[in-house]
Design a protein around this motif. Sequence first.
Motif, mmCIF file in Angstrom:
data_model
loop_
_atom_site.group_PDB
_atom_site.id
_atom_site.type_symbol
_atom_site.label_atom_id
_atom_site.label_comp_id
_atom_site.label_asym_id
_atom_site.label_seq_id
_atom_site.Cartn_x
_atom_site.Cartn_y
_atom_site.Cartn_z
ATOM 1 N N UNK A 1 0.837 -1.205 0.000
ATOM 2 C CA UNK A 1 0.000 0.000 0.000
ATOM 3 C C UNK A 1 0.874 1.257 0.000
ATOM 4 N N UNK A 2 1.862 1.297 0.869
ATOM 5 C CA UNK A 2 2.748 2.461 0.919
ATOM 6 C C UNK A 2 3.557 2.601 -0.368
ATOM 7 N N UNK A 3 3.971 1.465 -0.936
ATOM 8 C CA UNK A 3 4.774 1.511 -2.169
ATOM 9 C C UNK A 3 3.978 2.053 -3.356
ATOM 10 N N UNK A 4 2.662 2.060 -3.259
ATOM 11 C CA UNK A 4 1.850 2.711 -4.294
ATOM 12 C C UNK A 4 1.608 4.181 -3.947
ATOM 13 N N UNK A 5 1.065 4.426 -2.762
ATOM 14 C CA UNK A 5 0.602 5.787 -2.448
ATOM 15 C C UNK A 5 1.746 6.787 -2.420
ATOM 16 N N UNK A 6 2.960 6.312 -2.112
ATOM 17 C CA UNK A 6 4.096 7.238 -1.980
ATOM 18 C C UNK A 6 4.397 7.979 -3.281
ATOM 19 N N UNK A 7 3.951 7.430 -4.433
ATOM 20 C CA UNK A 7 4.248 8.057 -5.721
ATOM 21 C C UNK A 7 3.326 9.230 -6.049
ATOM 22 N N UNK A 8 2.261 9.421 -5.283
ATOM 23 C CA UNK A 8 1.358 10.537 -5.564
ATOM 24 C C UNK A 8 2.069 11.870 -5.391
ATOM 25 N N UNK A 9 1.718 12.865 -6.208
ATOM 26 C CA UNK A 9 2.429 14.150 -6.177
ATOM 27 C C UNK A 9 2.090 15.014 -4.968
ATOM 28 N N UNK A 10 3.105 15.746 -4.466
ATOM 29 C CA UNK A 10 2.927 16.747 -3.407
ATOM 30 C C UNK A 10 3.764 17.972 -3.763
ATOM 31 N N UNK A 11 3.411 19.132 -3.177
ATOM 32 C CA UNK A 11 4.131 20.390 -3.440
ATOM 33 C C UNK A 11 5.607 20.236 -3.106
ATOM 34 N N UNK A 12 6.479 20.543 -4.044
ATOM 35 C CA UNK A 12 7.926 20.408 -3.819
ATOM 36 C C UNK A 12 8.284 19.020 -3.283
ATOM 37 N N UNK A 13 7.464 18.019 -3.622
ATOM 38 C CA UNK A 13 7.738 16.644 -3.169
ATOM 39 C C UNK A 13 7.836 16.582 -1.646
ATOM 40 N N UNK A 14 7.003 17.382 -0.949
ATOM 41 C CA UNK A 14 7.202 17.583 0.491
ATOM 42 C C UNK A 14 6.718 16.417 1.354
ATOM 43 N N UNK A 15 5.746 15.624 0.842
ATOM 44 C CA UNK A 15 5.346 14.375 1.513
ATOM 45 C C UNK A 15 5.141 14.531 3.024
#
Lengths: 236, 236
Positions: B76-90
């Motif tokens: 689950x984490x290995x999929x969701x982690x690829x979603x985009x965030x501002x400046x890749x801020x995660x």
Amino acid sequence: MIKWQPGRAPRAAFHGPQALSVSLRTKTNIAITLLGVIAQMKSPLPESALDQLFRAAHTAHGFRPEPVSDETLHELHDLLKWGPTSFNCQPARFVFVRSAAAKERLKPALSPGNVAQTMAAPVTVIVASDSRFFDLLPAQYPAYDAKPIYENNPTLARETALRNGSLQGAYLILAARALGLDCGPMSGFDAAAVDAEFFPDGRFRSNFLINIGAADPAKFFPRGPRLTFAAAAQIL
Amino acid sequence: MIKWQPGRAPRAAFHGPQALSVSLRTKTNIAITLLGVIAQMKSPLPESALDQLFRAAHTAHGFRPEPVSDETLHELHDLLKWGPTSFNCQPARFVFVRSAAAKERLKPALSPGNVAQTMAAPVTVIVASDSRFFDLLPAQYPAYDAKPIYENNPTLARETALRNGSLQGAYLILAARALGLDCGPMSGFDAAAVDAEFFPDGRFRSNFLINIGAADPAKFFPRGPRLTFAAAAQIL
């Protein structure tokens, strides 16, 4: 532990010496029950779909000129609208900025680094939030009177609009990818300027922007590193 | 307008009287170019996948007892982690509350109406945000020094953490559905109590909760009405 694989029964169900003494009728009943459980369990999507949604998806910084039709925008909304929100509140509003005239209205509010890609995008979505989303709750969630929770608490209302409007923006990104489109989400713009231009009565507030269309892969940036499971998650 | 259908060329490309006078060689070159464009265009996912992600997905209010394995949580984490965030801020952090002991720690913070479904869920995810996400930006987005933008503006930092942490929560919901799991997201809990129990040093803040597992369809509620395109969107 059950692995969520299609059509695979929970392991060890029929193993071990005890199973040998179970009657054929009991075995048959267990098998029918297991088949029922398996039939209810949903399978993971194919690897190619997981790639398209997540693993191979790339933020678009340039676009090919193919337009995005009204029909595609309606298909997009018909998917994303099903995503869950608190009390079904659905605060997000979507302005699909597509015409050259509308793009010109948006242009002065963009950060300089976002102008070229936004003007080239077939569509730029203004993801906005309805600051009075709670006025719609009696119709959207008739089972419970949730309107006063928000109407009487402006801080909670603002936070709820931002949280749930952002969830809906993410549903749009993944629905677009599911339809074969690419996305370039952006926070780099002057929100007050966008609101003054597009939402002058003050009820709706811009949250973020998303360019959508068919990406020009030559303009992809290298993907940034992602936090590991150990850095971002824990199991308790 | 191009419809994003697999293998369908832009309409009218070879139509009209002009096309009749084009040489075979030109036609061949156009055809090769078009085939290249079509090959680059991604196809929509199959209808069954769109159903599983959006149209037939249902918020879970009760669960079957099948556990969710460590391996599934890592997938689950290995999929969701690829979603985009501002400046890749995660900014999102995910606490997977699975053991009975951890569930008991969560229980006092839940709204009464959410206790039964949460205690029955195979896993409850605390979606939290890192209030100091900007400390990681130099590593997560080395191309530009974005840290001062947020470090010097607490209001913007808080809003950015909530926006992007919520996007990541939505990526988790859709990644879980893509893996065949059901979700029950909830805002009904005492965030201060969760933070005091799970994040006592004050750096991380709970955003919302998501029960995950295999839903008991007998406990689905009827789906609430969704806003129409005309009510929620416009094309300019």
